[in-house]
Motif scaffolding. Structure first.
Motif, mmCIF file in Angstrom:
data_model
loop_
_atom_site.group_PDB
_atom_site.id
_atom_site.type_symbol
_atom_site.label_atom_id
_atom_site.label_comp_id
_atom_site.label_asym_id
_atom_site.label_seq_id
_atom_site.Cartn_x
_atom_site.Cartn_y
_atom_site.Cartn_z
ATOM 1 N N CYS A 226 0.803 -1.234 0.000
ATOM 2 C CA CYS A 226 0.000 0.000 0.000
ATOM 3 C C CYS A 226 0.830 1.275 0.000
ATOM 4 C CB CYS A 226 -0.961 0.039 1.187
ATOM 5 S SG CYS A 226 -2.091 -1.334 1.235
ATOM 6 N N LYS B 79 -5.165 -3.370 0.391
ATOM 7 C CA LYS B 79 -5.413 -3.541 1.822
ATOM 8 C C LYS B 79 -5.996 -4.921 2.105
ATOM 9 C CE LYS B 79 -7.606 -0.140 4.241
ATOM 10 N NZ LYS B 79 -8.385 1.116 4.307
ATOM 11 N N LEU B 108 -0.884 3.095 5.398
ATOM 12 C CA LEU B 108 -2.341 3.188 5.521
ATOM 13 C C LEU B 108 -2.751 4.396 6.349
ATOM 14 C CD1 LEU B 108 -3.278 -0.522 6.271
ATOM 15 C CD2 LEU B 108 -3.281 0.648 4.086
#
Lengths: 268, 272
Positions: A226, B79, B108
């Motif tokens: 991410c 995710k 995140l």
């Protein structure tokens, strides 16, 4: 090759080790500036203050003094050269003997030039001895933060730095493996400097190609985790300020102020 | 509802050959899936399609209700789908274990305190708590790969894809990873997709997809798959060691005919 440790970090849990790296870098720079500012008639006192400062810092860092002095070895040639040039070309003061070309002032000046360089190097190496490369990268990120205003990619810069540091041992291992593989195929790494340099080509090319492959895989892995730049990113490691940073700040500030004042007395 | 489904996936790296050709599969939540195939069968491409690193030429991938080919949902997809790659050295970004595990949650935007909790959880899940402050370069291959898994777990994905994550490890390291994966699947309910060419790793899976030449050649439980001994061999794969030895023994008439998948079963058969 595998035993090469990067940098010269000396692990410990001392006062100096526990300081905020950003503050430590800043104060080291202040100290170096201080060393260069020493001048005027009271320079004895100024230098004495700097010597005392660096010795106290070494003791509180619990780094053996010989580790700090070892760093001087690398620049000893530079130190001697500057000192000798000073002796021969400084024409101030009175000659030591009749018609001699070496003056008393030149001798003193050369001594202090050597001392100045040694003091600077001692301070700088004390920083790298007490701060791990990763901490230096983190500290640099904090110190460069103002550059964000001019759109300098500070976060990316710091990330590149810490990834580079992370990959140094990995790439050294790989170099070692490639050298062994090439030796197994009959490559020779002994001989003159040109022969040696030529022998490194079949090592460097696979290493370079391998690094590109690694970079590609790392990029995929970072994407998968991410990563999307500095936007909305939090930081786990928080480099808080402690009483240690405050005390060091005051002492270093005192040193620099003292040096300036000692100079000023003469100027006024 | 399937947590991951793929429909008619097609992908090619260059015009000459097709890496994946019409893959259709679906995975249920909590399943342990093995994808197996020899080198160049397209199995690693599959992993990269599932979390949006590669984009299929045609076909559809739905992950937990999100379209993986949609650029806007990439972050959300990643995710949900964590991928552990082959080489542990090329996945670790930081020089200290806890910093590396923190990388995902940091991305995140997780709050500091929770990152600490996630590091605790992830390192505990892979049994590496005591190495929190160590440098990964001093660890063994298996330990490094466990850190890489912890780094992915800290993101709390629903699906964990292992893209040949044991291929570069020694047998001990491989065993470490397998037991960690099984535990995650059983205790945490993480959906696992293990991509491999080691038959031993297939045995504990719920379902197996056999890939050959970019197509799904076989699907079924490990037992069903290994009944097709001749076919498995014909596409360049090997039987699990126990099955292989058993089949040789049966040929010589030293062992009763039957199914021998694990060492225990073989042992039992031999003791009869």
């Amino acid at each position: 090759m595998k035993d090469v440790t990067f940098g010269q970090y000396y692990p410990s849990h001392s006062f100096v080790h526990k300081m905020n790296p950003a503050i430590k870098i800043l104060l080291t720079i202040a100290y170096i500036v201080g060393v260069f500012l020493v001048s005027g008639d009271n320079y004895y006192a100024g230098f004495l203050a700097c010597v005392v400062f660096v010795l106290i810092a070494t003791i509180t860092a619990r780094v053996p003094i010989f580790r700090v002095l070892k760093s001087i070895k690398a620049i000893i040639f530079f130190v001697l050269l500057s000192a000798i040039l000073q002796i021969f070309f400084n024409k101030d003061g009175t000659p030591l003997w009749e018609n001699g070309f070496i003056t008393d002032k030149a001798l003193i000046a050369s001594g202090f030039i050597a001392l100045r360089i040694i003091l600077v190097v001692m301070g700088a190496s004390l920083l790298t001895l007490t701060t791990s490369p990763v901490e230096i990268a983190d500290g640099t990120e904090v110190l460069l933060a103002p550059l964000k205003l001019v759109k300098f990619p500070v976060h990316e810069f710091a990330l590149i730095m810490s990834i580079a540091l992370r990959f140094i041992p990995t790439l050294l291992e790989e170099t070692d493996r490639i050298i062994k593989a090439q030796q197994a195929r009959g490559a020779e790494f002994e001989g003159g400097i040109f022969k040696k340099a030529k022998a490194m080509i079949p090592v460097l090319i696979p290493l370079l190609i391998g690094s590109f492959r690694r970079a590609d895989e790392l990029a995929d892995a970072m994407d998968s985790r991410c990563y999307s730049g500095s936007k909305n990113r939090t930081k786990y490691k928080k480099m808080g300020l402690t009483y240690r940073d405050a005390i060091s700040f005051i002492i270093t500030g005192g040193l620099v102020a003292g040096v300036v004042l000692l100079n000023g007395v003469v100027i006024l | 509802m399937a947590i991951l489904s793929a429909e008619n996936l097609r992908y090619s790296y260059d015009k000459k050959s097709v890496a994946l050709d019409g893959i259709t599969m679906s995975v249920e939540e909590g399943e342990y899936i093995a994808v197996i195939g020899h080198n160049g069968s397209g199995k690693s491409t599959l992993a990269k399609l599932f979390n949006g690193i590669l984009k299929p030429e045609s076909g559809k991938i739905i992950v937990d209700g999100l379209e993986a080919t949609d650029k806007k949902s990439l972050f959300e997809i990643r995710k949900k789908v964590g991928v552990v790659f082959q080489n542990p050295d090329n996945q670790l970004v930081a020089s200290i274990v806890e910093d590396d595990v923190a990388f995902g949650p940091e991305n995140l935007g997780v709050k500091r305190k929770e990152i600490g909790e996630r590091i605790d959880f992830a390192l505990k899940a892979v049994g590496m708590e005591e190495f929190r402050k160590s440098s990964p370069t001093r660890l063994s291959g298996g330990q490094k790969q466990r850190i890489a898994i912890a780094g992915v777990l800290a993101i709390k994905p629903k699906i964990l894809i292992l893209d040949e994550s044991t291929a570069m490890l020694d047998p001990i390291g491989r065993k470490e990873i397998l037991s960690v994966i099984e535990k995650l699947n059983k205790e945490q309910g993480v959906t696992v997709i293990a991509i491999t060419h080691y038959m031993e790793e297939v045995i504990s899976a719920d379902r197996v997809f056999v890939l050959d030449d970019g197509k799904i050649a076989l699907t079924g439980t490990p037992r069903e798959i290994f009944r097709e001994k001749e076919y498995i061999k014909s596409i360049g794969l090997e039987l699990p060691t126990a099955s292989y030895i058993a089949s040789k023994l049966v040929e010589k008439g030293l062992l009763e005919k039957g199914e021998y998948l694990t060492e225990e079963e073989l042992l039992e058969g031999l003791c009869k």
